[in-house]
Write an enzyme that holds these catalytic residues in place. Sequence first.
Site, mmCIF file in Angstrom:
data_model
loop_
_atom_site.group_PDB
_atom_site.id
_atom_site.type_symbol
_atom_site.label_atom_id
_atom_site.label_comp_id
_atom_site.label_asym_id
_atom_site.label_seq_id
_atom_site.Cartn_x
_atom_site.Cartn_y
_atom_site.Cartn_z
ATOM 1 N N SER A 83 31.001 -49.264 -46.724
ATOM 2 C CA SER A 83 32.126 -49.805 -45.956
ATOM 3 C C SER A 83 33.159 -50.479 -46.840
ATOM 4 O O SER A 83 32.850 -50.976 -47.915
ATOM 5 C CB SER A 83 31.618 -50.835 -44.942
ATOM 6 N N SER A 103 24.871 -53.919 -47.736
ATOM 7 C CA SER A 103 23.527 -54.440 -47.454
ATOM 8 C C SER A 103 22.747 -54.595 -48.751
ATOM 9 O O SER A 103 22.796 -53.722 -49.620
ATOM 10 C CB SER A 103 22.774 -53.484 -46.536
ATOM 11 N N GLU A 156 20.122 -41.921 -42.046
ATOM 12 C CA GLU A 156 20.324 -43.320 -41.715
ATOM 13 C C GLU A 156 20.216 -43.548 -40.212
ATOM 14 O O GLU A 156 19.676 -44.534 -39.757
ATOM 15 C CB GLU A 156 21.691 -43.782 -42.220
ATOM 16 N N ASN A 173 27.632 -47.702 -32.205
ATOM 17 C CA ASN A 173 27.092 -46.922 -31.097
ATOM 18 C C ASN A 173 28.191 -46.206 -30.312
ATOM 19 O O ASN A 173 27.947 -45.151 -29.728
ATOM 20 C CB ASN A 173 26.249 -47.819 -30.198
ATOM 21 N N GLU A 174 29.400 -46.780 -30.330
ATOM 22 C CA GLU A 174 30.510 -46.084 -29.654
ATOM 23 C C GLU A 174 30.801 -44.755 -30.355
ATOM 24 O O GLU A 174 31.034 -43.734 -29.706
ATOM 25 C CB GLU A 174 31.772 -46.969 -29.648
#
Lengths: 392, 374
Positions: free
Chosen positions: A128, A160, A245, A371-372
């Site tokens: 990201s 992460s 993932e 999730n969208e």
Amino acid sequence: MDLDLTPGQEAFRAEARAWLAAHVPPVPPRSLETREGFAEHRAWERTLAAGRWSAVTWPEEYGGRGRSLLEWLVFEEEYHAAGAPARVSQNGVCLLAPALFAHGTEEQRARLLPPMASGATVWAQAWSEPEAGSDLASLRSVAVRERGGWLLRGQKTWSSRAAFADRAFGLFRSHADPGRPPHHGLTYAMFPLDAPGVTVRPLGRLDGKPAFAELFLDDVFVPDADVLGEPGRGWRVAMSTAGDERGLTLRSPGRFLAAARRLVALWRETADPADTALRDRVADVAVRARAYQLYGYGVAARLAAGGALGAEPSMNKLFWSELDLALHETALDLLGPYGELADTAGDAPEGGRWADGYTFALAGPLYAGTNEIQRDIVAERVLGLPKGRGGG
Amino acid sequence: MRFLLDDEQVAFGRALDRMLTAAGTPGAVRAWARGEHGPGLTLWRRLAEAGVFGLAVPEAYGGVGPLPVELAVAYERLGRHAVPGPVVETAAVAALLSRLADAGEPGPAAEWLPRVCAGEARLTLTLPGGGPYALDADVCDGVFVVREGAADEAAEGAGADSGGTGRTPASRPLRRGRLLPAPPPRPPRLFLAGGHGPVQGSVDPARRLARPVPGRELPLPGAAVRAAAAHAADLAAFACAAQALGVGRALLERTVAYVGARTQFGSPVGAFQAVKHRLADTRTGLEFARPLVHGAAVALAAGAPGAAAEVAAAKATACDVAYAAARTALQLHGAIGYTAEYDLSLWIGKARALRSAWGSPADFRALALDLFRE
């Protein structure tokens, strides 16, 4: 149709169970989102690797056992049932390693996989960017050609594990080509987090623990040997493993099954049997954990029979992220006044596992593509609905 | 482990699909709802020819079963096409009578099951836990009633109000979870009803409900009846779950087709994200309900001790998913979906009715907790 393991697979399960019973630390390590906890988890990775259990599906030459996806599911059931620690090397083992197997060179595999398996090198993901979250193709960090390699410039965020990890992998814009779609001209690069030009600034997650970091890259040199796949074709490398993932390998059914078992036990011990609303919720999440387990068996069987994954990982991601939250929300409600205690609180039940798990689960619907976005993928690629993000 | 349908099972499902599509099933459903059983009975005979009813019947009585995986395949198709009639009930009676035969009472099985396989007998039943109404008793050749002891007999006559609570108190013991307190069970008894009370309407017009009139008792030992009835209850819930999965699938398929074609504000309704997301959730729900139904089939086939919990998990989930699919289908069709004339109504009512058939969602959730018995 059957759910019977072969005698060989049953023996594998028994071997894993016996080893775990002998080696899982009786006192769980501290949260891996802290410096001390990170070190304890790294030590556990070494123990796992010494027993050759850190990457059971990898070929033996890299420290694996060459076992099937189904056997990995079985191992994961045993792993989580034994209460073994969360995997600090998960980004490497689950996300980078599949890309190395699919697109890496033999030299890269030989050099990078064994220390990944042993926990000697812990990997952070650097996907990201401030302006590119789920819309990964819009990232702006660049890789500029240099003698024998590339210079990385830009900023990554929400990386992460990066606060304490050793190396990172990510995508960089390497070939300016205004006429092409934005996911063209990207290069998949790996770099050390202590390399000259790298600044790591830890970011606190909701509870303040440095679970991820911002990375500032100022002409960080990456030799050609640390570019994965063809320069400019990094999108293909990343996407060929994006399903990992969202799919089973990052969030194995064993993990949720063990949590469901603990939840049902907690409910039997503590809940008022007359509270049927709570019973309904406990049963509902327990059933969902079972559904996810059986779904995993189905996927493993289909792949073993020569099938391929389509958009299933998107449905999978929707399902496990909501299941994980529901499991932990239900547990915190069951715990009543103890439900609000942070995992660091001395009185926190079960050493704070539910509280820490809850905080972790809150991120599930956001990462690995929100999730969208997954719902859009299911609607367009599985159901065949028209493209478009029109309001309404 | 091979948790996949084999080629033959897949082909069987496709063949049923083709047959039920060609047979004009919606017309038969509408006629059935009006009490005109002719077209539905024609369909019934075709299902028998395709081997559907033999799946629940052991070879000794002319069947090929019990084959729970094939039953799951077949009943999902019956749900997908909204096939009317006591399809679940006939299979459940077959399970009941087969178990009695296993317990040394082969008489009723020998009398009824060969006719079931041939498509010549339609059977229905009520069980403790399933409510007082027998489905389609008016078109059945045998109406079976399992009842918990003599004390309830007077209260469960045709048309009688069983105390007015609507909670079917006599029906708990065989299906209760460990935490649902129930009165101590009395030895169950099996009756062949002598008739039925007035037909009552369901939210699914094609489901015709009636209370059986107490008839003659089949004098069998209570323990055998109890075990057989518990097995029949599992089979009914299982077949119902598979049927619900098919109902959900039909609702989704029809809705996807509709929103792809219907335009509003200058674009297909299916391009709107709010619409897509509801349908993606429906698809995901179905994706994860199916393995539970198949898992229950495998457990039933193996006679596993945990089969009842697996069935309960499948029933609760598949019926939830089908009902959510019905709500989504109705919302996304808009007013056209709310009309009886439009075929979507055939599935919307069924999704609601199946939810409480053979036990409530809460009953099945309570039972499913045994998936994680210590």
